[in-house]
Design a protein around this motif. Structure first.
Motif, short mmCIF file in Angstrom:
data_model
loop_
_atom_site.label_atom_id
_atom_site.label_comp_id
_atom_site.label_asym_id
_atom_site.label_seq_id
_atom_site.Cartn_x
_atom_site.Cartn_y
_atom_site.Cartn_z
N THR A 183 -2.05 3.74 6.78
CA THR A 183 -0.87 2.99 7.20
C THR A 183 -1.22 2.01 8.32
O THR A 183 -0.79 0.85 8.32
CB THR A 183 0.22 3.98 7.68
OG1 THR A 183 0.50 4.86 6.60
CG2 THR A 183 1.48 3.26 8.09
N VAL B 80 0.87 -1.18 0.00
CA VAL B 80 0.00 0.00 0.00
C VAL B 80 0.90 1.22 0.00
O VAL B 80 1.88 1.28 0.75
CB VAL B 80 -0.91 -0.03 1.26
CG1 VAL B 80 -1.35 1.36 1.65
CG2 VAL B 80 -2.13 -0.90 1.01
N VAL C 122 3.73 -1.28 3.80
CA VAL C 122 3.40 0.11 3.46
C VAL C 122 4.63 0.80 2.88
O VAL C 122 5.73 0.65 3.41
CB VAL C 122 2.93 0.87 4.72
CG1 VAL C 122 2.70 2.35 4.41
CG2 VAL C 122 1.66 0.25 5.29
N ALA D 171 -3.34 -0.93 6.99
CA ALA D 171 -2.54 -1.90 6.21
C ALA D 171 -1.60 -2.67 7.13
O ALA D 171 -1.53 -3.91 7.07
CB ALA D 171 -1.76 -1.18 5.13
N SER D 172 -0.90 -1.97 7.99
CA SER D 172 0.13 -2.67 8.76
C SER D 172 -0.49 -3.64 9.77
O SER D 172 0.08 -4.69 10.05
CB SER D 172 1.10 -1.69 9.41
OG SER D 172 0.43 -0.93 10.35
N SER E 79 6.23 1.77 8.37
CA SER E 79 6.43 1.49 6.94
C SER E 79 7.60 0.55 6.70
O SER E 79 8.57 0.54 7.45
CB SER E 79 6.66 2.81 6.18
OG SER E 79 5.51 3.60 6.27
N THR F 239 3.77 7.04 10.86
CA THR F 239 3.75 6.41 9.53
C THR F 239 5.12 5.86 9.17
O THR F 239 5.26 4.72 8.71
CB THR F 239 3.26 7.43 8.48
OG1 THR F 239 1.94 7.85 8.85
CG2 THR F 239 3.22 6.82 7.08
N HIS G 28 5.95 4.54 2.26
CA HIS G 28 5.63 5.93 2.60
C HIS G 28 6.43 6.88 1.70
O HIS G 28 7.67 6.94 1.79
CB HIS G 28 5.95 6.20 4.08
CG HIS G 28 5.57 7.59 4.50
ND1 HIS G 28 6.14 8.24 5.57
CD2 HIS G 28 4.65 8.45 3.98
CE1 HIS G 28 5.59 9.44 5.69
NE2 HIS G 28 4.68 9.59 4.74
#
Ligand code: UD1
Ligand code: UDP
Length: 371
Positions: A103, A90, A113, A106-107, A140, A136, A115
């Motif tokens: 974030t 993502v 992720v 998704a995580s 990531s 974030t 970023h």
């Protein structure tokens, strides 16, 4: 390979556009989730149209609200979509509530992720964006840093350098791509009856500047002092947040402040390119002013884009009228030809670099299944 692309606000649409178009060009499977944090036509759909973006596959329709409401609603709406789509990665861009919520969603599902614009720090914890950025970055797997400063910041915070890719800022892709197009299509200078190099451009929307009445009044007093000295028209395409506050406080503005609704990208970058100087608290506009050789006065005490100051393109003044006067004096004593400085923000091909990295290094579950 399937990429989930998340956007929510004006700057995310502008800075994610090159990535979306590059996915399309390369035939990479992708889908777009739009939180609709921004939803007014001039903050949202105009950019899809002008930047020739496909409509979002999913629109969460969250709109405005308190931070936790907005963030929480995005999180709730996002999860079933990610579960259904099962992307390999993502992508989020920037530091908004949409970025943090996307974030987190998704995580928590174990989806990687990426970023874009990682590693920016204002070191001002009172900014909601600063918390969004830090959280974030630390959630990531792929951190697309703008430059070496951001790379160093992330390493210092303990992030594995294998996860960090220094790529530039996709703002350069959007800006360089649309400059000529806007020069030939926009009639904004004539529409506003302003002459190139003979007006100041103003934007302000930071919560710290516009939400607190005393601070907003301080900002308006700063504009007054500048006008008293330079008699210049100031064009202000006003962010809805700031407009709402002016309306609520029933503030009447002087006629030298030409208030107009937020502009589309093609009109805005023409106005920016032809301004004598820019007064702003925007992040993206500090970058664009630097890229265009337009002197910038930043209406903040700090910036997460110190590179524009380091190359000599930007001066921080906060809401201090005397500092703003000194900055304007410095800029206006120079010729336009003096406004050349280094470019710390990217070569206009940043999205290509990001997609090269993703396609070469993100494990692809679809391929794995085929094998
Ligand atoms: C958000 C981001 C900020 C970013 C900015 C870009 C957060 C915490 N803030 O701030 O980092 O710089 O977007 O512009 O994510 N409104 C409308 N129409 C819209 C959008 C907003 O009328 O399409 C008005 C509403 O009154 C709303 C207010 O603007 O309450 C603020 O909107 P919001 O998205 O909460 O924050 P921004 O100030 O736009
Ligand atoms: N912008 C625009 N129209 C406007 C004001 C800004 O197209 O009336 C663009 C600008 O060129 C930049 C981005 O919006 O690319 C910056 O958005 P904003 O200032 O809202 O957010 P920030 O960058 O501060 O997060």
């Amino acid at each position: 390979m399937k990429i989930g692309i998340i956007v929510g606000t004006r700057p995310e649409i502008i800075k994610m556009a090159p990535v979306i178009l590059e996915c399309k060009k390369r035939g990479i499977a992708y889908f777009i989730i739009h939180s609709n944090q921004h939803y007014s036509e001039e903050m949202d759909s105009i950019f899809f149209k002008e930047l020739e973006l496909p409509a979002p596959d999913y629109n969460l329709g969250v709109g405005s609200g308190l931070h936790s409401n907005q963030t929480g609603n995005i999180l709730i709406e996002m999860e079933p979509i990610l579960l259904q789509e099962k992307p390999d990665i993502v992508l989020v861009q920037g530091d908004t509530n949409t970025v943090l919520a996307g974030t987190l969603a998704a995580s928590k599902l174990g989806i990687k992720v990426g970023h874009i614009e990682a590693g920016l720090r204002s070191y001002d914890p009172s900014m909601p964006e600063e918390n969004n950025r830090i959280l974030t970055d630390h959630m990531s797997e792929y951190l697309f840093a703008v430059g070496p400063n951001q790379h160093a910041i992330l390493v210092k915070e303990g992030i594995d350098s294998d996860k960090i890719f220094t790529v530039g800022n996709t703002v350069s892709d959007s800006l360089f791509k649309h400059l000529d197009i806007s020069a030939s299509t926009s009639t904004i200078l004539a529409d506003l009856a302003v002459t190139s190099g003979e007006f100041f451009l103003v934007t302000a929307h930071r919560a710290a500047n516009v939400d607190i009445p005393a601070n907003l009044l301080e900002l308006l007093a700063l504009f007054d002092k500048l006008h008293a000295k330079y008699s210049q028209t100031m064009v202000w395409p006003i962010h809805p947040r700031s407009q709402a506050k002016l309306t609520e406080l029933a503030i009447e503005l002087p006629s030298y402040l030409k208030l107009i609704p937020p502009l589309g990208y093609l009109d805005f970058i023409q106005l920016l390119k032809h301004a004598q100087l820019i007064l702003t608290d925007s992040g993206g506009i500090q970058e664009e002013a630097c890229l265009l050789g337009v002197p910038c006065i930043t209406l903040r005490e700090n910036t997460e884009r110190p590179e524009s100051i380091e190359v000599g393109a930007n001066i921080l003044v906060g809401r201090d009228a005397n500092k703003a006067l000194a900055a304007a004096e410095k800029w206006l004593a120079k010729d336009a030809a003096d406004f050349t400085w280094g470019n710390p923000f990217g070569d206009g091909h940043v999205a290509e670099t990001i997609l090269d990295i993703i396609t070469n290094s993100v494990p692809c579950t679809l391929d794995a299944e085929i094998i």
